[in-house]
Structures are given as structure tokens and as C-alpha cells.
Design a protein around this motif. Structure first.
Motif, PDB file in Angstrom:
ATOM      1  N   SER A  32     -15.286  23.821  24.220  1.00  0.00           N
ATOM      2  CA  SER A  32     -14.231  22.950  23.713  1.00  0.00           C
ATOM      3  C   SER A  32     -14.616  22.452  22.336  1.00  0.00           C
ATOM      4  O   SER A  32     -15.759  22.044  22.117  1.00  0.00           O
ATOM      5  CB  SER A  32     -14.045  21.751  24.651  1.00  0.00           C
ATOM      6  OG  SER A  32     -13.813  22.188  25.968  1.00  0.00           O
ATOM      7  N   PHE A  34     -13.303  20.212  18.711  1.00  0.00           N
ATOM      8  CA  PHE A  34     -12.438  19.114  18.293  1.00  0.00           C
ATOM      9  C   PHE A  34     -12.600  18.849  16.805  1.00  0.00           C
ATOM     10  O   PHE A  34     -13.690  19.003  16.254  1.00  0.00           O
ATOM     11  CB  PHE A  34     -12.796  17.837  19.069  1.00  0.00           C
ATOM     12  CG  PHE A  34     -12.897  18.038  20.562  1.00  0.00           C
ATOM     13  CD1 PHE A  34     -14.127  18.261  21.158  1.00  0.00           C
ATOM     14  CD2 PHE A  34     -11.762  18.009  21.353  1.00  0.00           C
ATOM     15  CE1 PHE A  34     -14.229  18.467  22.531  1.00  0.00           C
ATOM     16  CE2 PHE A  34     -11.857  18.207  22.727  1.00  0.00           C
ATOM     17  CZ  PHE A  34     -13.089  18.437  23.310  1.00  0.00           C
ATOM     18  N   TYR A  36     -11.902  15.615  14.173  1.00  0.00           N
ATOM     19  CA  TYR A  36     -11.599  14.196  14.046  1.00  0.00           C
ATOM     20  C   TYR A  36     -11.465  13.854  12.566  1.00  0.00           C
ATOM     21  O   TYR A  36     -12.144  14.417  11.703  1.00  0.00           O
ATOM     22  CB  TYR A  36     -12.721  13.345  14.645  1.00  0.00           C
ATOM     23  CG  TYR A  36     -12.810  13.388  16.149  1.00  0.00           C
ATOM     24  CD1 TYR A  36     -13.479  14.432  16.794  1.00  0.00           C
ATOM     25  CD2 TYR A  36     -12.234  12.395  16.925  1.00  0.00           C
ATOM     26  CE1 TYR A  36     -13.559  14.478  18.178  1.00  0.00           C
ATOM     27  CE2 TYR A  36     -12.318  12.430  18.313  1.00  0.00           C
ATOM     28  CZ  TYR A  36     -12.988  13.469  18.927  1.00  0.00           C
ATOM     29  OH  TYR A  36     -13.068  13.509  20.297  1.00  0.00           O
ATOM     30  N   LEU A  46      -8.909  11.531  16.845  1.00  0.00           N
ATOM     31  CA  LEU A  46      -8.770  12.924  17.248  1.00  0.00           C
ATOM     32  C   LEU A  46      -7.479  13.511  16.678  1.00  0.00           C
ATOM     33  O   LEU A  46      -6.397  12.961  16.886  1.00  0.00           O
ATOM     34  CB  LEU A  46      -8.746  13.023  18.773  1.00  0.00           C
ATOM     35  CG  LEU A  46      -8.553  14.411  19.372  1.00  0.00           C
ATOM     36  CD1 LEU A  46      -9.747  15.309  19.046  1.00  0.00           C
ATOM     37  CD2 LEU A  46      -8.357  14.321  20.877  1.00  0.00           C
ATOM     38  N   SER A  49      -7.572  19.660  19.092  1.00  0.00           N
ATOM     39  CA  SER A  49      -8.490  20.223  20.074  1.00  0.00           C
ATOM     40  C   SER A  49      -8.180  21.708  20.171  1.00  0.00           C
ATOM     41  O   SER A  49      -7.014  22.096  20.092  1.00  0.00           O
ATOM     42  CB  SER A  49      -8.295  19.590  21.450  1.00  0.00           C
ATOM     43  OG  SER A  49      -8.375  18.192  21.393  1.00  0.00           O
ATOM     44  N   TYR A  51      -9.515  25.392  22.369  1.00  0.00           N
ATOM     45  CA  TYR A  51     -10.365  25.843  23.463  1.00  0.00           C
ATOM     46  C   TYR A  51     -10.487  27.361  23.546  1.00  0.00           C
ATOM     47  O   TYR A  51     -11.378  27.875  24.210  1.00  0.00           O
ATOM     48  CB  TYR A  51      -9.817  25.324  24.798  1.00  0.00           C
ATOM     49  CG  TYR A  51      -9.578  23.844  24.787  1.00  0.00           C
ATOM     50  CD1 TYR A  51      -8.302  23.322  24.634  1.00  0.00           C
ATOM     51  CD2 TYR A  51     -10.636  22.942  24.911  1.00  0.00           C
ATOM     52  CE1 TYR A  51      -8.077  21.947  24.615  1.00  0.00           C
ATOM     53  CE2 TYR A  51     -10.422  21.572  24.898  1.00  0.00           C
ATOM     54  CZ  TYR A  51      -9.141  21.086  24.750  1.00  0.00           C
ATOM     55  OH  TYR A  51      -8.926  19.734  24.726  1.00  0.00           O
ATOM     56  N   LEU A  88     -14.604  15.303  10.850  1.00  0.00           N
ATOM     57  CA  LEU A  88     -15.744  15.576  11.716  1.00  0.00           C
ATOM     58  C   LEU A  88     -15.400  16.691  12.687  1.00  0.00           C
ATOM     59  O   LEU A  88     -14.391  16.623  13.395  1.00  0.00           O
ATOM     60  CB  LEU A  88     -16.117  14.318  12.509  1.00  0.00           C
ATOM     61  CG  LEU A  88     -16.507  13.089  11.691  1.00  0.00           C
ATOM     62  CD1 LEU A  88     -16.478  11.845  12.551  1.00  0.00           C
ATOM     63  CD2 LEU A  88     -17.896  13.279  11.098  1.00  0.00           C
ATOM     64  N   MET A  92     -17.981  20.266  22.761  1.00  0.00           N
ATOM     65  CA  MET A  92     -18.635  19.934  24.028  1.00  0.00           C
ATOM     66  C   MET A  92     -19.590  21.085  24.328  1.00  0.00           C
ATOM     67  O   MET A  92     -19.151  22.236  24.474  1.00  0.00           O
ATOM     68  CB  MET A  92     -17.633  19.757  25.154  1.00  0.00           C
ATOM     69  CG  MET A  92     -18.310  19.541  26.508  1.00  0.00           C
ATOM     70  SD  MET A  92     -17.197  18.956  27.782  1.00  0.00           S
ATOM     71  CE  MET A  92     -17.259  17.200  27.465  1.00  0.00           C
ATOM     72  N   ILE A  98     -20.566  15.708  23.973  1.00  0.00           N
ATOM     73  CA  ILE A  98     -19.793  15.877  22.743  1.00  0.00           C
ATOM     74  C   ILE A  98     -20.730  15.649  21.565  1.00  0.00           C
ATOM     75  O   ILE A  98     -21.267  14.541  21.389  1.00  0.00           O
ATOM     76  CB  ILE A  98     -18.621  14.889  22.665  1.00  0.00           C
ATOM     77  CG1 ILE A  98     -17.746  14.991  23.911  1.00  0.00           C
ATOM     78  CG2 ILE A  98     -17.798  15.150  21.411  1.00  0.00           C
ATOM     79  CD1 ILE A  98     -16.996  16.282  24.039  1.00  0.00           C
TER      80      ILE A  98
END
Lengths: 110, 113
Positions: A32, A34, A36, A46, A49, A51, A88, A92, A98
Motif C-alpha cells: 500500500s 500513499f 500526503y 492524505l 492512496s 495499491y 510526503l 505500509m 507506515i
């Protein structure tokens, strides 16, 4: 090699252009990812996301993931001065933690 | 995504004392994390707050210094114990579920004098 690597910048982009932010990671077990955005003096927000391999679009933002190359990117179309912030990259890892990169400072030039 | 209320937002503390930071989430979440962020730096993971069991600490962080509680799926606390000026930083909690992403509280700006 650090788990998550980003160019610290600053990255300067003219208003209206596309900003391209990049991130590489070392743990192939990461699933995962992400992005930010963090304004000075504020907590991270956030914005995307992702995946699975490929592109994911949300408004002016597109996240791209390439697991074979261990590479994640964020494109911001039609950049606005309000997009100026630190971005950022996070993931995960296989231990369900994270982990963040050091962030890229983005400046949108009016 | 989860909405997190974190308090206090800031505090100035005397060295040798302790401060407890609270995070309340508006929904039940699987994962909660505590981070520290020095000015101009990225986020350093302190620990994963586990519901019903002891927190999992990262290298360089110990339970005696940063005790964490997580009594249920919506609440966690981080205590900064026996503070010194080196503990001055921003402390952040994060919570969420993998498929929905992880959000942050507004942060606690701690100054130790």
C-alpha cells in the motif's frame, strides 16, 4: 538503502504546468502506497492512496505505481500556487508499519 | 477516512515532568500509530498502538519513556515521560484502515524548558 526515498527539492514548477513528484522504495513486500501533502505548521493530509500497478486519478492528481521498478509517483496537473507544500511519500511495509520518505518541497511559481 | 481529534494542540512543560497526548477517532480503526516530527524534518515512527496488547516500539524508542495505551479501537494515548529539552517536537497520531488510507491528528507541539 532507506525504505522510502524522495528528492528533497525544492521543485519549482510554473503555475498551470504539471508537477511530477517521485519516490522509490526498497521493500518489495510493500503493498500500500500513499501520498500526503503537508503545509508548513500543519499535519500531513492524505491526498492519494494506490495499491495496484498502474495509474489512479483523482481530480488534478494522478498517482502511478510500478512495483517491478519499486517506484511511485504523483502528478499534479494545472498546478496552482496553493499546491505549494511538502509532499510526503509513504508506504505500509511487510511489518504493517507506515513509513515515510523525507518529503519533496514543491514551489508553484505564479 | 477517519477523523482524528488530538489534544492538547500545544504545551510548554518543565523538564522532568510528563505529558499525556490523547487521540480520539470518529470510527473504529484497525491501526493507530504515533509519530514524532522535528521542524523541517519528516515523520519518525515511534510505535504502533495495538488494541488489547502492548505497543510495538521502533528502534530508539522505549516503553518507559513513551508509554502508550490503546484501550479500544477508537482511542489511544502517548505519554512523554521524564521530559528533557531534546523531547521538544511535534507529536502526531495516525489512524485508519489499509483500504481507506491513514489520516493524522492535528498534532501536539511540545516545548520542554
Amino acid at each position: 538503502q532507506k525504505e522510502v526515498e524522495q528528492n528533497s527539492g525544492p521543485l519549482s514548477v510554473p503555475e498551470g504546468a504539471i508537477a511530477s513528484l517521485n519516490c522509490t522504495y526498497s521493500d518489495r513486500g510493500s503493498q500500500s502506497f500513499f501520498w500526503y501533502r503537508q503545509y508548513s505548521g500543519k499535519s500531513p493530509e492524505l491526498i492519494m492512496s494506490i495499491y495496484s500497478n498502474g495509474d489512479k486519478e483523482d481530480g488534478r492528481f494522478t498517482a502511478q505505481l510500478n512495483k517491478a521498478s519499486q517506484y511511485v509517483s504523483l502528478l499534479i496537473r494545472d498546478s496552482q500556487p496553493s499546491d505549494s507544500a511538502t509532499y510526503l511519500c509513504a508506504l505500509m511495509n511487510r511489518d504493517d508499519k507506515i513509513i515515510f520518505g523525507k518529503g519533496t518541497r514543491l514551489h508553484i511559481l505564479p | 477516512s477517519a477523523v482524528i481529534s488530538q489534544k492538547p494542540s500545544r504545551d510548554i512543560c518543565q523538564r522532568g515532568t510528563s505529558l499525556t497526548i490523547q487521540c480520539q477517532v470518529d470510527s473504529q480503526v484497525t491501526m493507530m500509530f504515533w509519530y514524532r516530527q522535528q521542524p523541517g524534518q519528516s515523520l519518525t515512527l515511534i510505535a504502533t498502538a495495538n488494541q488489547g496488547s502492548e505497543a510495538t516500539y521502533e528502534s530508539g524508542f522505549v516503553i518507559d519513556k513513551f508509554p502508550i495505551s490503546r484501550p479500544n479501537l477508537t482511542f489511544s494515548t502517548l505519554t512523554v515521560s521524564n521530559m528533557s529539552p531534546e523531547d521538544s517536537s511535534i507529536y502526531l497520531c495516525s489512524a485508519g484502515q489499509t483500504n481507506y488510507g491513514y489520516t493524522f491528528g492535528s498534532g501536539t507541539r511540545l516545548t520542554v524548558v
